[in-house]
Design an enzyme around this catalytic site. Structure first.
Site, PDB file in Angstrom:
ATOM      1  N   GLY A 140      47.563  18.834 -32.698  1.00 16.60           N
ATOM      2  CA  GLY A 140      46.530  17.848 -32.427  1.00 16.60           C
ATOM      3  C   GLY A 140      45.295  18.549 -31.880  1.00 16.60           C
ATOM      4  O   GLY A 140      45.390  19.646 -31.328  1.00 16.60           O
ATOM      5  N   GLN A 173      37.371  19.445 -27.761  1.00 13.51           N
ATOM      6  CA  GLN A 173      37.888  20.803 -27.911  1.00 13.51           C
ATOM      7  C   GLN A 173      37.096  21.614 -28.934  1.00 13.51           C
ATOM      8  O   GLN A 173      37.310  22.824 -29.051  1.00 13.51           O
ATOM      9  CB  GLN A 173      39.369  20.774 -28.307  1.00 13.51           C
ATOM     10  CG  GLN A 173      40.276  20.277 -27.190  1.00 13.51           C
ATOM     11  CD  GLN A 173      41.736  20.345 -27.581  1.00 13.51           C
ATOM     12  OE1 GLN A 173      42.253  19.443 -28.231  1.00 13.51           O
ATOM     13  NE2 GLN A 173      42.395  21.441 -27.203  1.00 13.51           N
ATOM     14  N   HIS A 229      48.934  13.605 -25.072  1.00 17.05           N
ATOM     15  CA  HIS A 229      48.163  14.820 -24.790  1.00 17.05           C
ATOM     16  C   HIS A 229      46.729  14.678 -25.284  1.00 17.05           C
ATOM     17  O   HIS A 229      45.764  14.975 -24.554  1.00 17.05           O
ATOM     18  CB  HIS A 229      48.857  16.006 -25.473  1.00 17.05           C
ATOM     19  CG  HIS A 229      48.197  17.322 -25.269  1.00 17.05           C
ATOM     20  ND1 HIS A 229      48.733  18.323 -24.476  1.00 17.05           N
ATOM     21  CD2 HIS A 229      47.055  17.853 -25.776  1.00 17.05           C
ATOM     22  CE1 HIS A 229      47.954  19.384 -24.494  1.00 17.05           C
ATOM     23  NE2 HIS A 229      46.909  19.131 -25.290  1.00 17.05           N
ATOM     24  N   GLU A 230      46.562  14.215 -26.533  1.00 19.64           N
ATOM     25  CA  GLU A 230      45.221  14.121 -27.106  1.00 19.64           C
ATOM     26  C   GLU A 230      44.400  13.014 -26.460  1.00 19.64           C
ATOM     27  O   GLU A 230      43.188  13.173 -26.239  1.00 19.64           O
ATOM     28  CB  GLU A 230      45.303  13.920 -28.621  1.00 19.64           C
ATOM     29  CG  GLU A 230      46.017  15.028 -29.370  1.00 19.64           C
ATOM     30  CD  GLU A 230      45.495  16.418 -29.054  1.00 19.64           C
ATOM     31  OE1 GLU A 230      44.282  16.572 -28.751  1.00 19.64           O
ATOM     32  OE2 GLU A 230      46.296  17.369 -29.083  1.00 19.64           O
ATOM     33  N   CYS A 234      48.436  23.916 -25.171  1.00 20.35           N
ATOM     34  CA  CYS A 234      47.131  23.355 -25.492  1.00 20.35           C
ATOM     35  C   CYS A 234      46.273  24.439 -26.133  1.00 20.35           C
ATOM     36  O   CYS A 234      46.246  25.582 -25.648  1.00 20.35           O
ATOM     37  CB  CYS A 234      46.461  22.828 -24.221  1.00 20.35           C
ATOM     38  SG  CYS A 234      44.809  22.151 -24.473  1.00 20.35           S
ATOM     39  N   LEU A 235      45.566  24.083 -27.200  1.00 19.07           N
ATOM     40  CA  LEU A 235      44.728  25.066 -27.886  1.00 19.07           C
ATOM     41  C   LEU A 235      43.576  25.535 -27.019  1.00 19.07           C
ATOM     42  O   LEU A 235      43.007  26.601 -27.266  1.00 19.07           O
ATOM     43  CB  LEU A 235      44.193  24.470 -29.190  1.00 19.07           C
ATOM     44  CG  LEU A 235      45.251  23.996 -30.184  1.00 19.07           C
ATOM     45  CD1 LEU A 235      44.587  23.514 -31.473  1.00 19.07           C
ATOM     46  CD2 LEU A 235      46.279  25.076 -30.475  1.00 19.07           C
ATOM     47  N   HIS A 239      42.883  14.239 -23.316  1.00 18.47           N
ATOM     48  CA  HIS A 239      41.676  15.047 -23.530  1.00 18.47           C
ATOM     49  C   HIS A 239      40.423  14.181 -23.541  1.00 18.47           C
ATOM     50  O   HIS A 239      39.387  14.543 -22.965  1.00 18.47           O
ATOM     51  CB  HIS A 239      41.768  15.784 -24.871  1.00 18.47           C
ATOM     52  CG  HIS A 239      42.388  17.141 -24.789  1.00 18.47           C
ATOM     53  ND1 HIS A 239      41.881  18.153 -23.988  1.00 18.47           N
ATOM     54  CD2 HIS A 239      43.461  17.667 -25.428  1.00 18.47           C
ATOM     55  CE1 HIS A 239      42.617  19.241 -24.136  1.00 18.47           C
ATOM     56  NE2 HIS A 239      43.584  18.971 -24.991  1.00 18.47           N
TER      57      HIS A 239
END
Length: 221
Positions: A81, A86, A174-175, A132-133, A178
């Site tokens: 995701g 991000q 999670h997304e 997480c990216l 963000h």
């Protein structure tokens, strides 16, 4: 959200695109085929720590292009995701390509999501590793509820209801976090947060090398 090694190698039993099952779907989504890679923001950058703006203009070429770019960027980074902030864009939008625990693959995008979680009496928390990216190379166990529903819109403004279980429910949580200015680090203890940042410092060089190789393989180097 990052995909762990075990889940990155799975073969989908069924694929759901924008919440609906489809007969077949390519490994690389069409959006990623059209997209261009963007830089992924990292922990400490201000855009990650504030709530994103609501999307008010639907059906625009700019919105479609952003979604395409986000899909390719997520794929290059081996993500499940990716939220708009991000890639440095202050809009309430995320994309996903994520498995659930039943072996199904879920692919799509969601705009202006509102998350619904089970009430406290029926909530089942699963303690699983999460990455997480924007915190490259780190992964820490974090409890999340095993079911989630996200309501929002597609890029044309049509309403969507996306239901997730298991790992995909984790992805939706999670997304959405963000988009309200929260990293998964914010949900960790101080000790675990420090450990995640240490992992990232030690491993980020290797992560960026892998992303560079994948970018080149896709002809964007």
């Amino acid at each position: 959200m990052a995909v762990d090694g075990e889940r990155s190698r799975f073969v989908a039993r069924q694929v759901h695109v924008q919440g609906r099952p489809v007969d077949s779907f390519p490994d690389l989504p069409p959006e990623a085929e059209r997209g261009s890679p963007r830089r992924i923001t990292e922990v400490g950058e201000e855009v990650l720590s504030r709530p994103c703006r609501e999307v008010t203009a639907f059906g625009t070429p700019e919105l479609s292009s952003l979604i395409d770019d986000m899909f390719l960027t997520m794929y290059i980074a081996d993500g499940a995701g990716l939220a708009a902030n991000q890639v440095g864009v202050d809009l309430r939008l995320f994309v996903y390509d994520c498995p659930d625990d039943e072996g199904n693959r879920h692919v799509g995008h969601l705009i202006n999501p509102v998350l619904e979680l089970p009430d406290a009496g029926s909530r089942r928390l699963i303690d699983d590793y999460e990455g997480c990216l924007s915190v490259p190379g780190a992964a820490m166990p974090l409890p999340r509820t095993d079911r989630a529903v996200a309501r929002g819109f597609d890029k044309d403004g049509s309403p969507l209801v996306i239901e997730g279980t298991g790992y995909f429910a984790r992805c939706l949580q999670h997304e959405t976090d963000h988009l309200f200015g929260h990293l998964y680090l914010d949900r960790l203890s101080k000790r675990d947060r420090k450990e995640a940042l240490r992992q990232s410092e030690d491993r980020r060089e290797g992560v960026f090398a892998r992303r560079a190789r994948k970018t080149a393989e896709l002809g964007h180097g």
